[in-house]
Design an enzyme around this catalytic site. Structure first.
Site, PDB file in Angstrom:
ATOM      1  N   HIS A 182      -1.849   7.282   7.606  1.00 39.59           N
ATOM      2  CA  HIS A 182      -1.161   8.365   7.048  1.00 39.59           C
ATOM      3  C   HIS A 182      -1.609   9.446   6.487  1.00 39.59           C
ATOM      4  O   HIS A 182      -1.069  10.650   6.493  1.00 39.59           O
ATOM      5  CB  HIS A 182      -0.350   7.456   5.765  1.00 39.59           C
ATOM      6  CG  HIS A 182       0.835   6.693   5.941  1.00 39.59           C
ATOM      7  ND1 HIS A 182       1.806   7.079   6.444  1.00 39.59           N
ATOM      8  CD2 HIS A 182       0.979   5.317   5.483  1.00 39.59           C
ATOM      9  CE1 HIS A 182       2.635   5.911   6.559  1.00 39.59           C
ATOM     10  NE2 HIS A 182       2.288   5.019   5.922  1.00 39.59           N
ATOM     11  N   GLY A 229       0.829  -1.384  -0.056  1.00 40.86           N
ATOM     12  CA  GLY A 229       0.145  -0.095  -0.171  1.00 40.86           C
ATOM     13  C   GLY A 229       0.669   1.234  -0.016  1.00 40.86           C
ATOM     14  O   GLY A 229       1.965   1.330   0.316  1.00 40.86           O
ATOM     15  N   CYS A 282       6.515  -0.286   7.326  1.00 36.26           N
ATOM     16  CA  CYS A 282       6.025   0.769   6.315  1.00 36.26           C
ATOM     17  C   CYS A 282       7.149   1.204   5.553  1.00 36.26           C
ATOM     18  O   CYS A 282       8.364   1.269   5.917  1.00 36.26           O
ATOM     19  CB  CYS A 282       5.906   1.838   7.463  1.00 36.26           C
ATOM     20  SG  CYS A 282       5.314   3.473   6.455  1.00 36.26           S
ATOM     21  N   LEU A 283       7.135   1.589   4.101  1.00 34.12           N
ATOM     22  CA  LEU A 283       7.994   2.377   3.441  1.00 34.12           C
ATOM     23  C   LEU A 283       8.512   3.387   3.987  1.00 34.12           C
ATOM     24  O   LEU A 283       9.816   3.857   3.611  1.00 34.12           O
ATOM     25  CB  LEU A 283       7.425   2.471   2.164  1.00 34.12           C
ATOM     26  CG  LEU A 283       6.833   1.054   1.283  1.00 34.12           C
ATOM     27  CD1 LEU A 283       6.304   1.715  -0.100  1.00 34.12           C
ATOM     28  CD2 LEU A 283       8.076   0.240   0.927  1.00 34.12           C
ATOM     29  N   GLN A 307       2.956  10.052   1.735  1.00 34.54           N
ATOM     30  CA  GLN A 307       4.414   9.461   1.931  1.00 34.54           C
ATOM     31  C   GLN A 307       5.088   9.908   0.818  1.00 34.54           C
ATOM     32  O   GLN A 307       6.369   9.632   0.688  1.00 34.54           O
ATOM     33  CB  GLN A 307       4.310   7.748   1.772  1.00 34.54           C
ATOM     34  CG  GLN A 307       3.526   7.147   3.133  1.00 34.54           C
ATOM     35  CD  GLN A 307       3.574   5.751   3.090  1.00 34.54           C
ATOM     36  OE1 GLN A 307       2.791   5.003   2.467  1.00 34.54           O
ATOM     37  NE2 GLN A 307       4.517   4.876   3.440  1.00 34.54           N
ATOM     38  N   HIS A 310      -3.789   1.492   8.184  1.00 30.66           N
ATOM     39  CA  HIS A 310      -2.421   1.955   8.213  1.00 30.66           C
ATOM     40  C   HIS A 310      -2.329   3.053   7.234  1.00 30.66           C
ATOM     41  O   HIS A 310      -1.706   4.151   7.371  1.00 30.66           O
ATOM     42  CB  HIS A 310      -1.588   0.729   7.774  1.00 30.66           C
ATOM     43  CG  HIS A 310      -0.201   0.965   7.671  1.00 30.66           C
ATOM     44  ND1 HIS A 310       1.013   0.647   8.345  1.00 30.66           N
ATOM     45  CD2 HIS A 310       0.422   1.941   6.594  1.00 30.66           C
ATOM     46  CE1 HIS A 310       2.112   1.200   7.855  1.00 30.66           C
ATOM     47  NE2 HIS A 310       1.822   1.999   6.831  1.00 30.66           N
ATOM     48  N   GLU A 311      -2.934   2.924   6.060  1.00 31.37           N
ATOM     49  CA  GLU A 311      -3.070   3.956   5.077  1.00 31.37           C
ATOM     50  C   GLU A 311      -3.762   5.275   5.338  1.00 31.37           C
ATOM     51  O   GLU A 311      -3.562   6.438   5.260  1.00 31.37           O
ATOM     52  CB  GLU A 311      -3.440   3.477   3.568  1.00 31.37           C
ATOM     53  CG  GLU A 311      -2.596   2.295   3.068  1.00 31.37           C
ATOM     54  CD  GLU A 311      -1.190   2.454   3.141  1.00 31.37           C
ATOM     55  OE1 GLU A 311      -0.607   3.622   3.254  1.00 31.37           O
ATOM     56  OE2 GLU A 311      -0.357   1.282   3.132  1.00 31.37           O
TER      57      GLU A 311
HETATM   58  O1  GNR Z   1       4.207  -2.713   2.452  1.00 27.91           O
HETATM   59  C1  GNR Z   1       3.634  -2.557   3.467  1.00 27.91           C
HETATM   60  N1  GNR Z   1       3.384  -3.626   4.376  1.00 27.91           N
HETATM   61  C2  GNR Z   1       2.448  -3.600   5.373  1.00 27.91           C
HETATM   62  C3  GNR Z   1       2.606  -4.776   6.249  1.00 27.91           C
HETATM   63  C4  GNR Z   1       1.755  -4.672   7.432  1.00 27.91           C
HETATM   64  C5  GNR Z   1       0.735  -3.696   7.766  1.00 27.91           C
HETATM   65  C6  GNR Z   1       0.597  -2.485   6.579  1.00 27.91           C
HETATM   66  C7  GNR Z   1       1.769  -2.484   5.702  1.00 27.91           C
HETATM   67  S1  GNR Z   1       1.665  -1.330   4.646  1.00 27.91           S
HETATM   68  C8  GNR Z   1       3.264  -1.249   4.107  1.00 27.91           C
HETATM   69  C9  GNR Z   1       3.391  -0.173   2.825  1.00 27.91           C
HETATM   70  C10 GNR Z   1       3.245   1.290   3.339  1.00 27.91           C
HETATM   71  O2  GNR Z   1       3.984   1.763   4.181  1.00 27.91           O
HETATM   72  N2  GNR Z   1       1.944   1.903   3.445  1.00 27.91           N
HETATM   73  O3  GNR Z   1       1.958   3.012   3.899  1.00 27.91           O
HETATM   74 NI    NI Z   2       3.046   2.813   5.752  1.00 29.38          NI
END
Ligand code: GNR
Ligand code: NI
Length: 182
Positions: free
Chosen positions: A138, A46, A92-93, A51, A134-135
């Protein structure tokens, strides 16, 4: 296509609140295409516009194994969250190389919009539910490290700062491992 630069914790720009998309036009489609490209290149499941320093309420997701199920969310709104919770190891990236268990509601119901502004309701559970939460975090300036202890969070901050200083986390505009002569 060119990859968009992904911001890294503790960059203050990751704390900005994203604004709703108002124009459902070609620019929006273009941003989404570039976000998918960046997400696939970076091997994420995601990516939120925040980001990549675009402060609009746009998310791209692909939780499929074959990486062939694109899902984009525009102006997503949470309609309901389940009372039962689930813990999942999150990464998270924007926090590269660190993984921590985060507890979140198991299921989520959201309202989102299509390219043409048409409403779509979506129910999710499992990895997709976690990823959507999670997104959306952000877009509200929140990161998964805000869900863990402040001790763990500050340790991660220190380590990422060091990795950046040592050139071991490169952003697009930086030259990896280059040490200035100054
Ligand atoms: O690549 C991603 N893997 C992930 C694993 C578990 C819970 C959330 C994520 S999102 C993350 C990519 C990212 O940073 N999205 O904002
Ligand atoms: Ni993330």
């Amino acid at each position: 296509m060119k990859k968009l630069e992904v911001l890294h914790f503790p960059d203050p720009r990751l704390r900005k609140i994203a604004q709703p998309v108002k124009n459902f036009d070609k620019d929006l489609k273009n941003i989404i295409d570039r976000m998918f490209f960046t997400m696939y290149e970076e091997k994420g499941i995601g990516l939120a516009a925040t980001q990549v320093n675009i402060h609009k309420r746009i998310i791209v997701i692909d939780v499929s194994e074959k990486k062939n199920e694109k899902l984009y969310l525009i102006n997503p709104e949470i309609l309901s969250l389940s009372d039962d919770k689930d813990s999942m190891e999150e990464g998270c990236l924007s926090v590269p190389g660190f993984y921590e268990s985060v507890e979140r509601p198991k299921k989520i119901k959201i309202l989102t919009y299509d390219y043409d502004g048409k409403e779509i309701e979506l129910d999710a559970y499992g990895l997709l539910s976690t990823c959507i939460q999670h997104e959306i975090d952000h877009l509200n300036g929140k990161l998964f490290v805000d869900h863990i202890s402040s001790l763990k969070r500050s340790r991660i901050e220190t380590k990422i700062k060091k990795l950046k200083k040592d050139g071991l986390i490169a952003s697009r505009k930086e030259t990896p491992n280059y040490k200035s002569a100054v």
